[in-house]
Design a protein around this motif. Structure first.
Motif, short mmCIF file in Angstrom:
data_model
loop_
_atom_site.label_atom_id
_atom_site.label_comp_id
_atom_site.label_asym_id
_atom_site.label_seq_id
_atom_site.Cartn_x
_atom_site.Cartn_y
_atom_site.Cartn_z
N HIS A 228 1.10 -1.25 0.04
CA HIS A 228 -0.20 0.01 -0.21
C HIS A 228 0.87 1.23 -0.15
O HIS A 228 1.66 1.39 0.78
CB HIS A 228 -0.71 -0.10 1.07
N ILE A 229 0.71 2.10 -1.07
CA ILE A 229 1.83 3.03 -1.04
C ILE A 229 0.37 4.62 -1.00
O ILE A 229 -0.79 4.58 -1.50
CB ILE A 229 2.34 3.54 -2.30
N MET A 230 0.80 5.98 0.42
CA MET A 230 -0.09 6.80 0.23
C MET A 230 0.53 7.80 0.16
O MET A 230 1.50 7.88 0.67
CB MET A 230 -0.64 6.01 2.00
N VAL A 231 -0.30 8.75 -0.60
CA VAL A 231 0.32 10.49 -0.86
C VAL A 231 -1.19 10.72 0.21
O VAL A 231 -3.07 10.18 0.25
CB VAL A 231 -0.19 11.12 -1.78
N PRO A 232 -0.77 12.09 0.94
CA PRO A 232 -1.76 12.77 1.70
C PRO A 232 -3.13 12.30 1.52
O PRO A 232 -4.10 12.42 2.03
CB PRO A 232 -1.20 13.38 2.56
N TYR A 233 -3.16 13.15 -0.08
CA TYR A 233 -4.35 13.55 -0.40
C TYR A 233 -4.45 13.80 -2.31
O TYR A 233 -3.62 13.49 -2.33
CB TYR A 233 -5.19 14.35 0.02
N PHE A 234 -5.35 14.21 -3.24
CA PHE A 234 -4.72 14.24 -4.15
C PHE A 234 -4.78 15.37 -4.21
O PHE A 234 -5.20 16.20 -4.24
CB PHE A 234 -6.21 13.04 -5.10
N GLU A 235 -2.79 15.46 -5.30
CA GLU A 235 -2.64 16.64 -6.04
C GLU A 235 -2.23 15.90 -6.38
O GLU A 235 -1.12 15.26 -6.40
CB GLU A 235 -1.96 17.62 -4.71
N PRO A 236 -1.73 16.46 -8.08
CA PRO A 236 -1.26 16.30 -9.48
C PRO A 236 0.32 15.78 -9.27
O PRO A 236 0.47 14.75 -9.67
CB PRO A 236 -1.83 17.27 -10.55
N THR A 237 0.72 16.99 -8.65
CA THR A 237 2.46 17.23 -8.82
C THR A 237 2.80 15.34 -7.31
O THR A 237 3.58 14.67 -8.23
CB THR A 237 3.02 18.69 -8.21
N SER A 238 2.13 15.53 -6.29
CA SER A 238 2.23 14.70 -5.65
C SER A 238 2.36 13.03 -6.21
O SER A 238 2.44 11.88 -5.61
CB SER A 238 1.89 14.41 -4.42
N VAL A 239 0.69 13.03 -7.01
CA VAL A 239 0.39 11.81 -7.53
C VAL A 239 1.14 11.37 -8.94
O VAL A 239 2.19 9.77 -8.63
CB VAL A 239 -0.89 12.28 -8.12
N PHE A 240 1.90 12.63 -9.85
CA PHE A 240 3.05 11.67 -10.44
C PHE A 240 4.49 11.50 -10.01
O PHE A 240 5.23 9.99 -10.30
CB PHE A 240 3.36 13.20 -11.40
N LYS A 241 5.01 12.23 -8.46
CA LYS A 241 5.82 11.73 -7.82
C LYS A 241 5.82 10.61 -7.45
O LYS A 241 6.53 9.72 -7.22
CB LYS A 241 6.34 12.80 -6.83
N ALA A 242 4.89 10.45 -7.00
CA ALA A 242 4.67 8.67 -6.11
C ALA A 242 4.67 8.12 -6.78
O ALA A 242 5.40 6.54 -6.74
CB ALA A 242 3.54 9.35 -5.40
N MET A 243 3.94 8.11 -8.21
CA MET A 243 3.80 7.12 -9.41
C MET A 243 5.29 6.75 -9.83
O MET A 243 6.33 5.38 -9.89
CB MET A 243 2.93 7.58 -10.57
#
Length: 510
Positions: A228-243
């Motif tokens: 399970h990989i979590m980001v605190p909330y949906f925000e495009p840049t943080s999602v791209f970085k996590a991916m």
């Protein structure tokens, strides 16, 4: 069936496998289970007993994932709170469900005094953020460190596993009672398609973890075993970085999130090649957004899930190979764990292609609404869960959702389904997103009214949009009036709040 079953399996078969990743914290299954058992012990030490509700008001995190398993491990039921709610709404859900213990993270600490004032039932607040623990609250990390691990309570079957309050898009929230069997059967049925969450998958939690759609994906991966990989909330840049950094293979998103990602100017600046499968749902996706998604992620396997909280939540699935032609407009066919029927007003099965209410039955259907026998009887009548959604089924069993019963527009005695109009609007390059509602009209009773967020740099006239719509839908379905706000009101789960749009329109007329 029990929620913690997959956790025991992963501990036995892959104790050093990575269970959670959040920021710079990476934990193995061995560490994950130890922390869960310790926090369960802490809850029991605080007086939490079998069947009690334990709430959480928090952004996504690894502690959220621990909470989802520690609470049933302790014998209690989860009550995840909508992060978009006001203090009054949160307090209502606490009071209504009798929730005495609430986990709260840094983002919501300013709300705590109001919650304690408005919900006297709350006796214990547990701080689960990364900042200093406020006076009067207990520290999550201290509770984990100072309590010994306890044995799993093994609550299962029809035991209450969670109370999930509906988003309130069509009225005041109701607490949906879901059992262990409800949760697990829905997740097992989804995984049984072979198209989602394979063993060893890495699932990115970008959608809010309070929402049952994300819970379903979480439960499926917990059953299969993976990360399970979590980001605190949906925000495009943080999602791209996590991916790019953590290489997830799977993600669950709602259509509004998908649109933001695929249309983001920085989308092509990140390596997103690890992505293999995307599950989407929560609301209807337009053909325009779907086609842009397929173009941006050419190798991605897309699956749409249609459902609702009361169905734990999956009812139908549109599998990857069915994302073509007219079937792309459907919600797919009945999931392996579910039976679906289209019923008319008399409770009889509608003919093929005839619009009626989408109904479902199976082991995933809720136990009922908390403290609301009248609403339970209305939703669970005739042996079926009545979803409140209008749709039809074709000869091959594909279900096409046309509208919410309460969102259908009756103009000049003709029924207009807002989703059909929104789909037509989505094909215009100037339309970034839209919502169609019915508003009062002296001549027609109701008229079709479109609320549109325009794409950057676009300024089409109403006449241009009407002409575009006439190319795709009948004339009586074409919007007669328009609004162009900067944004649409959204629920915490990413659903457009049409009730708010109707209220706003009515207020503007007075």
């Amino acid at each position: 069936m029990y929620m913690t079953q997959g956790l025991h399996r992963s501990l036995q078969s892959d104790p050093q496998g990575i269970a959670t990743i959040f920021k710079d914290r990476v934990r193995t299954y061995e560490e994950h289970v130890d922390r869960i058992a310790r926090f369960a012990g802490a809850l029991q030490g605080l007086g939490v007993q079998a069947g009690d509700r334990v709430g959480i008001l928090s952004m996504n995190s690894d502690r959220y994932a621990e909470y989802l398993l520690a609470v049933p491990w302790a014998g209690a039921a989860v009550n995840p709170v909508n992060i978009r709610w006001s203090p009054a709404e949160v307090a209502y859900s606490m009071t209504d469900s009798g929730t005495r213990v609430l986990l709260i993270d840094d983002a919501f600490l300013p709300m705590a005094p109001l919650l304690l004032e408005k919900a006297p039932v709350l006796t214990t607040l547990i701080h689960c953020g990364d900042g200093p623990t406020p006076e009067g609250m207990l520290s999550y990390e201290t509770l984990v460190a100072e309590n010994e691990p306890v044995v799993d309570a093994y609550r299962s079957g029809d035991d209450l596993a969670g109370v999930y309050y509906t988003g309130g898009t069509t009225g005041f929230p109701k607490g949906v009672m879901l059992s262990h069997t409800n949760f697990v059967s829905s997740s097992l049925g989804t995984v049984a398609t072979g198209q989602l969450l394979k063993a060893g998958s890495r699932l990115l939690h970008a959608a809010p973890m309070f929402h049952l759609a994300d819970l379903a994906a979480w439960c499926g991966l917990t059953i299969m075993g993976g990360t399970h990989i979590m980001v605190p909330y949906f925000e495009p840049t943080s999602v791209f970085k996590a991916m790019e950094e953590h290489k997830p293979t799977d993600v669950l998103l709602v259509p509004t999130m998908i649109q933001i990602l695929v249309d983001h100017p920085d989308s092509n600046n990140y390596d997103l090649s690890s992505m293999e499968r995307m599950l989407y749902g929560g609301s209807v996706i337009s053909e325009g957004v779907l086609n842009r998604t397929k173009a941006r992620f050419p190798g991605l396997r897309l699956t749409q899930a249609y459902g609702q909280t009361e169905a734990s939540p999956v009812i139908t699935l549109l599998l990857p190979d069915d994302h073509e032609g007219d079937r792309m407009r459907s919600g797919g066919r009945a999931a392996p764990h579910c039976q679906v029927a289209i019923l008319d007003l008399d409770g009889k099965e509608a003919a093929t292609g005839e619009v009626g209410e989408i109904c479902a039955k199976g082991a995933h259907v809720m136990q009922g609404y908390w403290n609301n026998p009248e609403a339970t009887a209305e939703a669970l009548r005739g042996g079926w869960l009545h979803t409140g959604d209008l749709g039809y089924m074709d000869a091959d069993g594909f279900v096409f959702v046309v509208d919410r019963l309460k969102d259908m527009i009756v103009t000049g005695s003709e029924n207009v389904y807002s989703a059909e109009v929104e789909n037509a609007l989505s094909k215009h390059p100037a339309v970034a997103s839209s919502a169609v509602i019915g508003v009062p009209d002296e001549k027609y009773g109701e008229r079709v009214h479109a609320v549109i967020v325009l794409a950057a740099g676009q300024n089409p006239t109403a006449e241009e949009l009407q002409a575009h719509c006439r190319e795709h839908i009948a004339g009586y379905k074409v919007p007669r009036s328009f609004e162009f706000p900067e944004a649409l009101p959204m629920s915490g789960a990413g659903k457009i709040l049409k009730r708010d749009l109707r209220d706003s329109y009515a207020a503007a007329q007075n």
